[in-house]
Design an enzyme around this catalytic site. Sequence first.
Site, mmCIF file in Angstrom:
data_model
loop_
_atom_site.group_PDB
_atom_site.id
_atom_site.type_symbol
_atom_site.label_atom_id
_atom_site.label_comp_id
_atom_site.label_asym_id
_atom_site.label_seq_id
_atom_site.Cartn_x
_atom_site.Cartn_y
_atom_site.Cartn_z
ATOM 1 N N ASP A 1 0.861 -1.177 0.000
ATOM 2 C CA ASP A 1 0.000 0.000 0.000
ATOM 3 C C ASP A 1 0.900 1.231 0.000
ATOM 4 O O ASP A 1 2.074 1.144 0.350
ATOM 5 C CB ASP A 1 -0.903 0.015 1.241
ATOM 6 C CG ASP A 1 -2.153 0.866 1.042
ATOM 7 O OD1 ASP A 1 -3.154 0.351 0.535
ATOM 8 O OD2 ASP A 1 -2.125 2.074 1.375
ATOM 9 N N ASP B 1 4.047 2.965 -4.199
ATOM 10 C CA ASP B 1 3.061 3.773 -4.916
ATOM 11 C C ASP B 1 2.940 3.150 -6.305
ATOM 12 O O ASP B 1 3.918 3.148 -7.074
ATOM 13 C CB ASP B 1 3.578 5.219 -4.992
ATOM 14 C CG ASP B 1 2.691 6.126 -5.828
ATOM 15 O OD1 ASP B 1 1.747 5.625 -6.491
ATOM 16 O OD2 ASP B 1 2.945 7.342 -5.831
ATOM 17 N N TYR C 1 -13.740 9.009 -12.452
ATOM 18 C CA TYR C 1 -13.638 7.680 -11.824
ATOM 19 C C TYR C 1 -14.237 6.622 -12.764
ATOM 20 O O TYR C 1 -13.624 5.572 -13.009
ATOM 21 C CB TYR C 1 -14.369 7.697 -10.478
ATOM 22 C CG TYR C 1 -14.356 6.383 -9.732
ATOM 23 C CD1 TYR C 1 -13.263 5.997 -8.958
ATOM 24 C CD2 TYR C 1 -15.458 5.517 -9.782
ATOM 25 C CE1 TYR C 1 -13.254 4.786 -8.264
ATOM 26 C CE2 TYR C 1 -15.452 4.315 -9.093
ATOM 27 C CZ TYR C 1 -14.351 3.954 -8.340
ATOM 28 O OH TYR C 1 -14.353 2.758 -7.654
ATOM 29 N N LYS D 1 -12.144 3.605 -14.472
ATOM 30 C CA LYS D 1 -12.466 2.188 -14.236
ATOM 31 C C LYS D 1 -12.846 1.472 -15.541
ATOM 32 O O LYS D 1 -12.572 0.277 -15.694
ATOM 33 C CB LYS D 1 -13.584 2.076 -13.201
ATOM 34 C CG LYS D 1 -13.139 2.394 -11.765
ATOM 35 C CD LYS D 1 -12.051 1.456 -11.243
ATOM 36 C CE LYS D 1 -11.953 1.457 -9.726
ATOM 37 N NZ LYS D 1 -10.841 0.634 -9.224
HETATM 38 N N1 LIG Z 1 -15.898 0.302 -1.610
HETATM 39 C C1 LIG Z 1 -16.686 0.397 -2.675
HETATM 40 O O1 LIG Z 1 -17.905 0.659 -2.575
HETATM 41 C C2 LIG Z 1 -16.114 0.197 -4.048
HETATM 42 C C3 LIG Z 1 -16.992 0.182 -5.144
HETATM 43 C C4 LIG Z 1 -16.463 0.001 -6.425
HETATM 44 C C5 LIG Z 1 -15.100 -0.199 -6.612
HETATM 45 N N2 LIG Z 1 -14.279 -0.183 -5.525
HETATM 46 C C6 LIG Z 1 -12.833 -0.368 -5.770
HETATM 47 O O2 LIG Z 1 -12.328 -1.393 -4.916
HETATM 48 C C7 LIG Z 1 -10.990 -1.070 -4.529
HETATM 49 C C8 LIG Z 1 -10.861 -1.066 -3.008
HETATM 50 O O3 LIG Z 1 -11.861 -0.238 -2.454
HETATM 51 P P1 LIG Z 1 -11.868 0.216 -0.922
HETATM 52 O O4 LIG Z 1 -13.247 0.650 -0.629
HETATM 53 O O5 LIG Z 1 -11.195 -0.794 -0.058
HETATM 54 O O6 LIG Z 1 -10.934 1.524 -1.053
HETATM 55 P P2 LIG Z 1 -10.026 2.250 0.010
HETATM 56 O O7 LIG Z 1 -9.868 3.664 -0.468
HETATM 57 O O8 LIG Z 1 -10.532 2.035 1.399
HETATM 58 O O9 LIG Z 1 -8.628 1.461 -0.114
HETATM 59 C C9 LIG Z 1 -7.816 1.644 -1.233
HETATM 60 C C10 LIG Z 1 -6.366 1.474 -0.811
HETATM 61 O O10 LIG Z 1 -5.543 1.776 -1.947
HETATM 62 C C11 LIG Z 1 -4.419 2.499 -1.491
HETATM 63 N N3 LIG Z 1 -3.849 3.318 -2.570
HETATM 64 C C12 LIG Z 1 -4.371 4.436 -3.129
HETATM 65 N N4 LIG Z 1 -3.539 4.925 -4.036
HETATM 66 C C13 LIG Z 1 -2.459 4.096 -4.091
HETATM 67 C C14 LIG Z 1 -1.249 4.085 -4.841
HETATM 68 N N5 LIG Z 1 -0.966 5.045 -5.723
HETATM 69 N N6 LIG Z 1 -0.379 3.076 -4.640
HETATM 70 C C15 LIG Z 1 -0.645 2.096 -3.708
HETATM 71 N N7 LIG Z 1 -1.758 2.074 -2.962
HETATM 72 C C16 LIG Z 1 -2.659 3.052 -3.153
HETATM 73 C C17 LIG Z 1 -4.954 3.364 -0.343
HETATM 74 O O11 LIG Z 1 -3.924 3.819 0.533
HETATM 75 C C18 LIG Z 1 -5.944 2.418 0.325
HETATM 76 O O12 LIG Z 1 -5.343 1.681 1.376
HETATM 77 C C19 LIG Z 1 -10.645 0.268 -5.180
HETATM 78 O O13 LIG Z 1 -9.975 0.060 -6.404
HETATM 79 C C20 LIG Z 1 -12.021 0.875 -5.422
HETATM 80 O O14 LIG Z 1 -12.022 1.835 -6.481
HETATM 81 C C21 LIG Z 1 -14.737 -0.003 -4.258
#
Ligand SMILES: NC(=O)c1ccc[n+]([C@@H]2O[C@H](COP(=O)([O-])OP(=O)(O)OC[C@H]3O[C@@H](n4cnc5c(N)ncnc54)[C@H](O)[C@@H]3O)[C@@H](O)[C@H]2O)c1
Length: 262
Positions: A52, A74, A167, A171
């Site tokens: 992360d 990153d 977004y 995606k």
């Molecule tokens: N939660 C939802 O409702 C939902 C819905 C559709 C899609 N998603 C997708 O599912 C995935 C996880 O969702 P979540 O709710 O756990 O999100 P979240 O934001 O809680 O977790 C995402 C993680 O990615 C890390 N991150 C961000 N940028 C980064 C980078 N450049 N390099 C490395 N790490 C990085 C963040 O630090 C975080 O820990 C994401 O891709 C999100 O777009 C989530």
Amino acid sequence: MTTETHSTHSRQPGGLLEGKVAVITGVGAAETIGAVTAALFVEEGAQVLATDISGAQEATAAALGPATVPFQADITREKDVEALFEHAMETFGRVDILVNVAGNPGGRRGPEVTVEEFESLTSVHLLGTLLTNKHAVRAMVPAGGGAIVNFSSAASFNIDKRISMAYSAAKSGVNSLTKSFAVHYGPQGIRVNAVAPGFTLSKKNHRVPPEALEELGGKSALGRAGQPEEQAHVAAFLASDRASFVTGVVVPVDGGWSTRLA
Ligand SMILES: NC(=O)c1ccc[n+]([C@@H]2O[C@H](COP(=O)([O-])OP(=O)(O)OC[C@H]3O[C@@H](n4cnc5c(N)ncnc54)[C@H](O)[C@@H]3O)[C@@H](O)[C@H]2O)c1
């Protein structure tokens, strides 16, 4: 017609990913989808390199025990991604699976979009997917194959006015990259699929006010929000040998949200 049956009942529970090495991105604090996915992979027998950008991977990995090794990276920086896969190879000797969960949400609706938000979202989702997938296949090709699962979104299929344009566009690009890598690397034994979550109660969504929660959950045909575990189980299946003839698909895990007309 064959009468042969393939019983799965003899398998030990919890061994879906026995012996596999997985790199998982987006392993943030507890109850992010990445952290829950890492926990499930360990439960299913995998060794995990948990990464992360935030630093939260340290505590999450420590809580999961010796099968999980943390690494800060990153995914938008190619040097970091290269170092991530080098570390996986040094630590475990190979990489069988990449689950690319990392993502950032867009806060702005429709025409409010800014260049900064567009660049930030396309950087993490598009460039991050490109770089992690590129370096995963580099590690997997010499070993004869592997499996990649990218995290897309139900917002990649259609549009909701509350969701950032940038977004949704980013995606949709994740879906396209998933299919591209699947087609280019299928002959080398690499399967590439994506999970497209609907509204899911990961840590960040615990803050959503009750009325919005009811509205967003009500979008799904099942009338509720998803749980991070429900995303993790589909990712584990796609990453496992049970999905050996599945590649190039984007699986909605959204309780039927993307199936509805509105
Ligand atoms: N939660 C939802 O409702 C939902 C819905 C559709 C899609 N998603 C997708 O599912 C995935 C996880 O969702 P979540 O709710 O756990 O999100 P979240 O934001 O809680 O977790 C995402 C993680 O990615 C890390 N991150 C961000 N940028 C980064 C980078 N450049 N390099 C490395 N790490 C990085 C963040 O630090 C975080 O820990 C994401 O891709 C999100 O777009 C989530």
